[in-house]
Design an enzyme around this catalytic site. Structure first.
Site, PDB file in Angstrom:
ATOM      1  N   THR A 153       5.403   2.017   0.123  1.00 27.28           N
ATOM      2  CA  THR A 153       6.346   1.614   1.112  1.00 27.28           C
ATOM      3  C   THR A 153       6.179   2.760   2.041  1.00 27.28           C
ATOM      4  OG1 THR A 153       7.792   2.765   0.107  1.00 27.28           O
ATOM      5  CG2 THR A 153       7.709   0.571  -0.322  1.00 27.28           C
ATOM      6  N   GLU A 194       0.838  -1.072  -0.123  1.00 25.82           N
ATOM      7  CA  GLU A 194       0.065   0.096  -0.140  1.00 25.82           C
ATOM      8  C   GLU A 194       1.005   1.270  -0.027  1.00 25.82           C
ATOM      9  OE1 GLU A 194      -2.902   0.103  -0.520  1.00 25.82           O
ATOM     10  OE2 GLU A 194      -4.024  -1.875   0.168  1.00 25.82           O
TER      11      GLU A 194
END
Length: 380
Positions: free
Chosen positions: A366, A364
């Site tokens: 880093t 989603e």
């Protein structure tokens, strides 16, 4: 020690109790076995769907639960406390439905959304590519219009539920106009030419299948495009804000469970004539773990309340994703330390928690990307 919650309504408090009951009965007894055998728990998702727990943040008129994100994320946290793999799966499924709900036509929503939200159809989300993870605008998968169809060719990496999902929300390039040349499609799993590569061999989330999806001349009717051509990346990025606070809730549930296991062990294990929790060095470590879990919960709830109020929350979503997943990594690592040598064995689940927490700092977006989003927001 279940999380203490201040729910906005009696109905939402009852919903949390229902979630805990289902999780304790249907999930906790089996998840260790699923993880050990790398078995995908498809029936668990059907159970959650039939209980209405996969559709909570969507309106009742389209088959959803009509709950706020503040409530949905706390239910998701409860699920993730028993299984991070299933918690991630629930969040990904919600994200897979997001594009249809926000960008689909009324006819598209009425035709497909109810069955998707029920959990009878499980979703997956195809955005990243092997060379385009943190930079989705660099994607190369193409969708070429041919009459009333698009022909999709390419590969999508790191697909949660890859090869197990019933439908895929796919971002593909329809022109060479950079980030404005990407469109969004809803592709059924049984479409000819769509296959899954061998599942990734991961260090954690073993019962969550992750695979590269291969698109070899996949023909998709034009009516399955969501939004106009070129709107795919905005649809994807809008969904990612919601997905990031979903992962923040999952990470918090995982951290809560790690704290609970460590606390129970510290109360029972004795050293030098007393329970190890009565030694200040360990007690302070547990106190820091508790502070990390509760501050993480407050952070994702703050972002959720902004979303529920219809206010911008992108920066707060990135803050929540960053803080909650970093805290989960710290708490699960400390849980292994509390258990000492026992924590490093598979006799206790904390080694699994530690492995599962690591990936939450990566997917989603880093946590380095989250810092980029936050800093750019501050600069504006």
């Amino acid at each position: 020690m279940p999380a203490q919650r201040l729910m906005p309504t009696d109905e939402s408090a009852d919903l949390i109790e229902l979630t805990r009951s289902i999780v304790d009965k249907e999930l906790r007894p089996v998840i260790a076995g699923f993880d050990a055998s790398a078995t995908f728990p498809r029936d668990v998702f059907r159970t959650l769907g039939r209980a209405g727990l996969l559709s909570l943040p969507y309106p009742e008129e389209v088959g959803g639960g009509g709950q706020s994100y503040e409530v949905y994320l706390q239910a998701l946290e409860e699920i993730a406390s028993a299984s991070a793999s299933v918690g991630v799966g629930v969040s990904v499924h919600a994200l897979s439905c997001f594009g249809l709900f926000t960008a689909g036509t009324d006819d598209q929503r009425q035709e497909w959304l109810p069955e998707m939200l029920s959990g009878e159809l499980l979703g997956a989300y195809c955005l990243s590519e092997a060379h385009a993870g943190s930079d989705p605008a660099a994607m190369r998968t193409r969708a070429v219009r041919e009459g009333d169809e698009y022909v999709i060719t390419g590969a999508k990496a790191w697909t949660t539920h890859g090869g197990r999902a019933d439908f895929y929300k796919v971002m593909a390039r329809t022109s060479d106009d950079g980030p404005r040349g990407i469109s969004c499609f809803l592709v059924p799993a049984d479409t000819p030419g769509l296959t899954a590569d061998n599942p990734e061999q991961k260090m954690g989330l073993m019962s969550s299948t992750t695979a590269t999806m291969l698109f070899d001349g996949v023909r998709v009717p034009a009516e399955r495009r969501l939004g106009a051509e070129g709107q795919g990346l905005p649809i994807a990025l809008a969904g990612l804000d919601a997905g990031r606070i979903g992962i923040a809730a999952v990470a918090t549930g995982l951290a809560q469970e790690a704290l609970d296991v460590a606390l129970a062990y510290a109360k029972e294990r004795e050293a030098f004539g007393k329970a190890i929790i009565d030694h200040q060095g360990l007690a302070f470590l547990l106190a820091d773990m508790a502070a990390a879990v509760e501050s993480a919960r407050a952070t994702y709830l703050a972002a959720a309340r902004l979303k529920d109020a219809g206010r911008p929350y992108s920066r707060q979503a990135s803050i929540a994703k960053l803080a909650c997943t970093d805290n989960a990594m710290k708490v699960t690592t400390d849980a292994v330390q509390v258990l000492g040598g026992a924590g490093y064995t598979k006799d206790f689940p904390v080694e699994r928690f530690m492995r599962e927490a690591k990936v939450m700092q990566i997917f989603e977006g880093t946590n380095q990307i989250q810092r980029l989003v936050i800093s750019r927001s501050l600069a504006r």
